[in-house]
Design a protein around this motif. Sequence first.
Motif, PDB file in Angstrom:
ATOM      1  N   HIS A 201      -4.400   0.889  -2.940  1.00  0.00           N
ATOM      2  CA  HIS A 201      -4.384   2.263  -2.048  1.00  0.00           C
ATOM      3  C   HIS A 201      -5.538   2.124  -1.106  1.00  0.00           C
ATOM      4  O   HIS A 201      -5.469   2.927  -0.193  1.00  0.00           O
ATOM      5  CB  HIS A 201      -4.326   3.606  -3.068  1.00  0.00           C
ATOM      6  CG  HIS A 201      -5.586   3.428  -3.750  1.00  0.00           C
ATOM      7  ND1 HIS A 201      -5.787   3.032  -5.040  1.00  0.00           N
ATOM      8  CD2 HIS A 201      -6.711   3.992  -3.453  1.00  0.00           C
ATOM      9  CE1 HIS A 201      -7.053   3.285  -5.619  1.00  0.00           C
ATOM     10  NE2 HIS A 201      -7.547   4.071  -4.489  1.00  0.00           N
TER      11      HIS A 201
ATOM     12  N   GLU B  10      -3.871  -3.155  -7.974  1.00  0.00           N
ATOM     13  CA  GLU B  10      -4.949  -2.639  -8.114  1.00  0.00           C
ATOM     14  C   GLU B  10      -6.140  -3.234  -8.568  1.00  0.00           C
ATOM     15  O   GLU B  10      -6.906  -2.747  -9.660  1.00  0.00           O
ATOM     16  CB  GLU B  10      -4.943  -1.215  -8.485  1.00  0.00           C
ATOM     17  CG  GLU B  10      -3.574  -0.289  -8.034  1.00  0.00           C
ATOM     18  CD  GLU B  10      -4.248   0.598  -6.896  1.00  0.00           C
ATOM     19  OE1 GLU B  10      -5.329   0.345  -6.449  1.00  0.00           O
ATOM     20  OE2 GLU B  10      -3.500   1.404  -6.408  1.00  0.00           O
TER      21      GLU B  10
ATOM     22  N   LYS C  70       4.535   1.475  -6.249  1.00  0.00           N
ATOM     23  CA  LYS C  70       3.753   0.183  -5.816  1.00  0.00           C
ATOM     24  C   LYS C  70       3.974  -0.580  -7.141  1.00  0.00           C
ATOM     25  O   LYS C  70       4.305  -2.012  -7.032  1.00  0.00           O
ATOM     26  CB  LYS C  70       2.561   0.423  -5.337  1.00  0.00           C
ATOM     27  CG  LYS C  70       2.399   1.015  -4.029  1.00  0.00           C
ATOM     28  CD  LYS C  70       1.119   1.124  -3.656  1.00  0.00           C
ATOM     29  CE  LYS C  70      -0.026   1.719  -4.662  1.00  0.00           C
ATOM     30  NZ  LYS C  70       0.358   3.001  -4.823  1.00  0.00           N
TER      31      LYS C  70
ATOM     32  N   VAL D 131       0.996  -1.321   0.121  1.00  0.00           N
ATOM     33  CA  VAL D 131       0.034   0.093  -0.019  1.00  0.00           C
ATOM     34  C   VAL D 131       0.872   1.336   0.079  1.00  0.00           C
ATOM     35  O   VAL D 131       2.177   1.187   0.472  1.00  0.00           O
ATOM     36  CB  VAL D 131      -0.927  -0.022   1.327  1.00  0.00           C
ATOM     37  CG1 VAL D 131      -1.903  -1.131   1.376  1.00  0.00           C
ATOM     38  CG2 VAL D 131      -0.299   0.112   2.666  1.00  0.00           C
TER      39      VAL D 131
ATOM     40  N   GLU E 204       0.590   5.866  -1.098  1.00  0.00           N
ATOM     41  CA  GLU E 204       0.007   6.925  -2.021  1.00  0.00           C
ATOM     42  C   GLU E 204       0.169   6.504  -3.433  1.00  0.00           C
ATOM     43  O   GLU E 204       1.193   5.829  -3.721  1.00  0.00           O
ATOM     44  CB  GLU E 204       0.451   8.044  -1.819  1.00  0.00           C
ATOM     45  CG  GLU E 204      -0.008   8.737  -0.481  1.00  0.00           C
ATOM     46  CD  GLU E 204       0.685  10.068  -0.081  1.00  0.00           C
ATOM     47  OE1 GLU E 204       0.131  11.231  -0.122  1.00  0.00           O
ATOM     48  OE2 GLU E 204       1.907  10.110   0.280  1.00  0.00           O
ATOM     49  N   SER E 205      -0.389   7.085  -4.556  1.00  0.00           N
ATOM     50  CA  SER E 205      -0.057   6.869  -5.927  1.00  0.00           C
ATOM     51  C   SER E 205       1.263   7.555  -6.111  1.00  0.00           C
ATOM     52  O   SER E 205       1.535   8.827  -5.686  1.00  0.00           O
ATOM     53  CB  SER E 205      -1.284   8.064  -6.690  1.00  0.00           C
ATOM     54  OG  SER E 205      -2.579   7.214  -6.468  1.00  0.00           O
TER      55      SER E 205
ATOM     56  N   SER F 244      -9.753  -1.512  -7.922  1.00  0.00           N
ATOM     57  CA  SER F 244      -9.973  -0.011  -7.664  1.00  0.00           C
ATOM     58  C   SER F 244     -10.619   0.636  -8.737  1.00  0.00           C
ATOM     59  O   SER F 244     -11.274   1.697  -8.714  1.00  0.00           O
ATOM     60  CB  SER F 244      -8.466   0.651  -7.836  1.00  0.00           C
ATOM     61  OG  SER F 244      -7.738   0.466  -9.191  1.00  0.00           O
TER      62      SER F 244
END
Length: 351
Positions: free
Chosen positions: A230, A197, A71, A64, A66-67, A200
């Motif tokens: 995230h 992701e 990752k 995990v 932030e953008s 998402s």
Amino acid sequence: MRGVGDAVTAADPAGRGTGPILEATALVKEFPVRGGLLGRAVNKVQAVSDVDLQVFPGETLGVVGESGCGKSTLGRLLLNLIPVTSGTVRFEGVEIQDLNDRRMRPLRQRMQMVFQDPYASLNPRMTVGEALSEPFRVHQGRTGDDIEERIKELLVTVGLSPEHRSRYPHEFSGGQRQRIGIARALALDPALILLDEPVSALDVSIQAGVVNLLMQLQRDLGLSYVFIAHDLSVVRHISDRVAVMYLGKIVELGSRADIYERAAHPYTVALLSAVPEADPRRERERQRIVLTGDVPSPIDPPSGCRFRTRCWKAQDVCAAEEPPLLEQGPGHVAACHFPEEAPVSVTGPPT
């Protein structure tokens, strides 16, 4: 000084008593920044910096952050989809970071990926049956009636009808397309699936069904997952261990309980404070930690601790010395000179 690899190497955290199926050591990825008329490299982006991690058979490691924290780049390095700048990646005991496409092909059957956008990852000109037959054709040279039963079985496994094999991707909903992507990843009986992701892009009402499917497949097939996301609520629901990344580095790693109930790094605490509470009264009363400033540029990261420019606990030592990943408890490590001590409470897993 103990690194993240040292902290979790001694024993499988799930108690299975086996070594890791995937292991990354001192992993670094830098992208050149080019400029001028000749397009020469004038600088570099430090996308992944000195990352150590392990994934054990049958477990889910959540990643995990932030953008832009690295990752997805880390995920592609783990599968040898992009070359490393330095460091090693071992899959089932084999170093893969220097293998070419021909030598990687036998290993590709054992390690697969599910992408974030279920529509972009499927060829719009291919039917579902053609998309699911492609792994068999490319890796095993099998075609036609030889794989028809296997395709039907894959569709049933992910909750779709065998009749769907003649349809095209645009005829499905987002959740159904992601199930097709999962079926394609399962085709060659992999041991490890990297999920970048995977929910998402889906409606919240659909996410739970896909996550529950992934958990059921893991129980039935003994799969190992690297789950990049995230959304901390989803990660808590599916992961056995969680790695928290910030600006290309792992700043904390531990079991699900370690991260969600005993978070030690201020960045992890800030992320958890943003997770919505299911109880409206508690949601109104709780205090969120709002980080000031922007994420520093990966071209020129701060000296010492990379989080110090946004951290409310930062002191002079944080700028002078980079904090090592030190053990906060069995299998729980964090890179902070002033780790948190109070337990952190967050919302429960989705239903």
